[in-house]
Motif scaffolding. Structure first.
Motif, PDB file in Angstrom:
ATOM      1  N   ARG A  99      -4.017  77.383  30.696  1.00  0.00           N
ATOM      2  CA  ARG A  99      -2.589  77.549  30.905  1.00  0.00           C
ATOM      3  C   ARG A  99      -2.303  78.985  31.363  1.00  0.00           C
ATOM      4  NH1 ARG A  99       0.179  72.737  29.033  1.00  0.00           N
ATOM      5  NH2 ARG A  99      -1.297  71.699  27.644  1.00  0.00           N
ATOM      6  N   GLU A 136      -2.116  83.961  29.359  1.00  0.00           N
ATOM      7  CA  GLU A 136      -3.005  82.818  29.553  1.00  0.00           C
ATOM      8  C   GLU A 136      -3.581  82.339  28.228  1.00  0.00           C
ATOM      9  OE1 GLU A 136      -4.567  84.679  33.808  1.00  0.00           O
ATOM     10  OE2 GLU A 136      -5.937  83.456  32.610  1.00  0.00           O
ATOM     11  N   THR A 192      -0.506  73.458  24.612  1.00  0.00           N
ATOM     12  CA  THR A 192       0.847  73.698  25.128  1.00  0.00           C
ATOM     13  C   THR A 192       0.842  74.946  25.994  1.00  0.00           C
ATOM     14  OG1 THR A 192       1.421  74.967  23.171  1.00  0.00           O
ATOM     15  CG2 THR A 192       2.073  72.659  23.190  1.00  0.00           C
ATOM     16  N   GLY A 193       1.906  75.104  26.731  1.00  0.00           N
ATOM     17  CA  GLY A 193       1.987  76.203  27.679  1.00  0.00           C
ATOM     18  C   GLY A 193       2.355  77.524  27.029  1.00  0.00           C
ATOM     19  N   LYS A 227       4.272  78.665  36.364  1.00  0.00           N
ATOM     20  CA  LYS A 227       3.392  78.202  35.288  1.00  0.00           C
ATOM     21  C   LYS A 227       2.373  77.217  35.857  1.00  0.00           C
ATOM     22  CE  LYS A 227       3.774  74.801  32.805  1.00  0.00           C
ATOM     23  NZ  LYS A 227       3.544  73.388  33.251  1.00  0.00           N
ATOM     24  N   GLY A 242      -1.088  74.512  34.604  1.00  0.00           N
ATOM     25  CA  GLY A 242      -1.828  73.906  33.506  1.00  0.00           C
ATOM     26  C   GLY A 242      -0.971  72.924  32.741  1.00  0.00           C
ATOM     27  N   GLY A 243      -1.628  71.940  32.127  1.00  0.00           N
ATOM     28  CA  GLY A 243      -0.889  70.972  31.322  1.00  0.00           C
ATOM     29  C   GLY A 243      -0.393  69.800  32.147  1.00  0.00           C
TER      30      GLY A 243
END
Lengths: 160, 160, 160, 160, 160, 160
Positions: free
Chosen positions: E26, E104, E109-110, E147, E149-150
């Motif tokens: 993330r 990072e 979760t982010g 943002k 990732g996820g």
């Protein structure tokens, strides 16, 4: 007979009663050092004047640690500090960085532990930032230099 | 050329990127001592076996401090510790208490700073509990003994 | 012979080694209640539906406390929680508010203590907000209801 | 009409204004207990006198929790405590450990919540250390016993 | 219909379940600025290059705040961050200091909230250090930039 | 010449000495806002009156953050706050939520930073709770409105 004040008659730990003490102006000065390889010290010294300011970061860590001492040391009274100053001195001959902390408050207990805690975390932060190049550094001689205020009055470490 | 990893090319502090490291089992052992007057040591030793257990309180403080290291040391990565053990050794001849901490995790960075922080706060707690009778105590020789795990592998302090 | 895992053979407290445990999905449910005067309960119930939401504030306190459990309970392992839910139930007949917490993680140790801590602080927050009108409230029956995951497997409290 | 002081006229939570109150000496005593299997109590009792001192660890946790109450309970005012004492009593007949906390300060608000928080975390620490052998323990009867100081004056719990 | 994930069907706040999400890499980038009088900016700029390094202190505060986000934001999941970098840019024309944070982790979760929190506390630290000479400074435009990732994938703020 | 008080003559950061200041009643009011899509604002407004009270959660976060300001802002003096109130105002026309914090204490330094920190974390909590539906929200205009008490006396922001 002398006894530990942090235990009651049954030997149980307690945060001792300071409610009857008068709030007075309190000052404590503590010091310590971190010993390292000359090359490490050279790098720290270089960074201080240009960029990569290890001691600048360590100074902030030390100040912030002073404020959180009572969270870390179980029987230490919480206190609203009125001043924290941190000085670092680079000692090229001995390949050491010296740290000195001065902490002040107006309160019912002293700030010795806060000053020592600031020195410890300041030096630990130096270790953290330099550990990749010098894992063998040693934190030494963390000690109280002087305290003033309160019932026990003025205390000053005897010269070595 | 060797450089501090905690600064970028512009000399600005950073929490370095460990996202590409594999989580591995990490162990660190650190030690330190507190020097005091023989009478103070005697009182600590007496309490350990009967009541007024200074070292029992200091052990808890040390364990709890290990868990909060990343809050105190600015560029230290937060880690979920899997083990913390603290040993105290009373050295009557030298009028010292030795402290040794072992900290473990499975993670992307090591736990050296956590082990050193545990030792520091453990010894500071001893100072706090004994300061009313011996303000001159000195915390000394806080150092890493050994670390294992991670890219830099095993490191052990050379014997004195 | 059964022994406390939080002490070593010498009787010294330690944060026990969970490094060899596999991370598994962990769930814990805990509950408790706070007993009060019917008039106090009536005021809480009224606020929940219109304004002055005591239980809404207590719910936030409970969730936040779950996250900080390892700072409070000395030998508790730090864990990154993946879920926290808090339920309050107003029991008019018994003049009580019941609280139930469910906490989950994927980790090497369980989250029973986190669930119990959430219940405790949730109920304490109710006490705090109502104490000016009912100082005699009593927090009762704080207990684990169920846990799942980990080597010790599933556990469920027997019905009363 | 009686109203919650922690909400304004619009029903919104607030940390109430205590700025006009005079700082007075404040004392609060709270208590609670943890019920368990007789065998668990026997192990705790054995450890207290020799090694594996569950109650010694719980006492430290309770004292430290008192100092951090205002971080946990949303609308609680921060206070510099001047005294915290914790007493445990082993009740073999009832298979319970009783905990009593006394907290003091000189300030503009009382320390009831701090005393209750200390009791809760002290008992939770006992649970944590014994949970591997007795998951069904129940924390009960956490309540204020007495408070003194401040505008609302002296309050004492009526005998059962 | 779109709904807030932080509330259950009854409208009660919860820390949402992320236990079924896969841990992924993330990244979040956030930014903001503080507007001030040109003379204040001039003093900050002067200090950065010689002594009195306001931005150096603010950078440390920002990094440390990122690590403590989950203690401050009630429903935010705790995360072990793997990287935090903070950049300040002095904009003489607009009499502003811009701050950008990159955070990072590898997790469920982010880290958007962590990046925003770092920016906020970094800018607040600038305010604190300059407030004696310029009380009217304004913190503005604190926002997520990007943002990755996820499950929700990559998001990037549209250009103004 | 005007100088930063947070640095000594050598340009080193310090927590400045307030020990000679008289404790006086201090008040600070700060404000800020978060801009969002109209649909997001509509959902917040709906929840406030029925269920899913975003602003109720944010208010608690703001109050709690005020109490922890000195842990976050490195050179900020710790203070025992005597009052914290938070107001949110939904501005449908501008698609914004305004936040205003009022913080009070009797102490040796002001509470401007505490009020600003409360506003920041209150608005960040709104962001956190709504981010799944509106990632582009912007926190704006975080600023001091007024302060009173202390040597520098009364200050009020000029109207726009």
């Amino acid at each position: 007979m002398t006894q530990f004040t942090h235990f009651n008659a049954a030997g149980e730990a307690q945060m001792v009663d300071v409610g009857d003490k008068l709030p007075t102006r309190r000052v404590a000065r503590a010091a310590g050092c971190i010993r390292m390889q000359p090359a490490t010290l050279h790098m720290i010294a270089a960074g201080t004047h240009t960029k990569g300011d290890v001691l600048g970061v360590a100074r902030i860590a030390a100040i912030m640690a002073a404020k959180r001492t009572a969270e870390l040391v179980p029987l230490c009274h919480p206190l609203a500090l009125t001043r924290v100053t941190i000085e670092f001195l680079i000692d090229t001959n001995a390949a050491q960085v010296h740290c000195q902390a001065q902490v002040e408050t107006t309160g019912q207990t002293g700030v010795e532990i806060e000053a020592l805690c600031a020195v410890q975390i300041g030096l630990l932060t130096i270790y953290d930032m330099c550990k990749a190049i010098d894992r063998g550094m040693i934190i030494d001689a963390v000690r109280l230099l002087e305290k003033a205020g309160g019932r026990s009055g003025h205390w000053q470490r005897a010269p070595d």
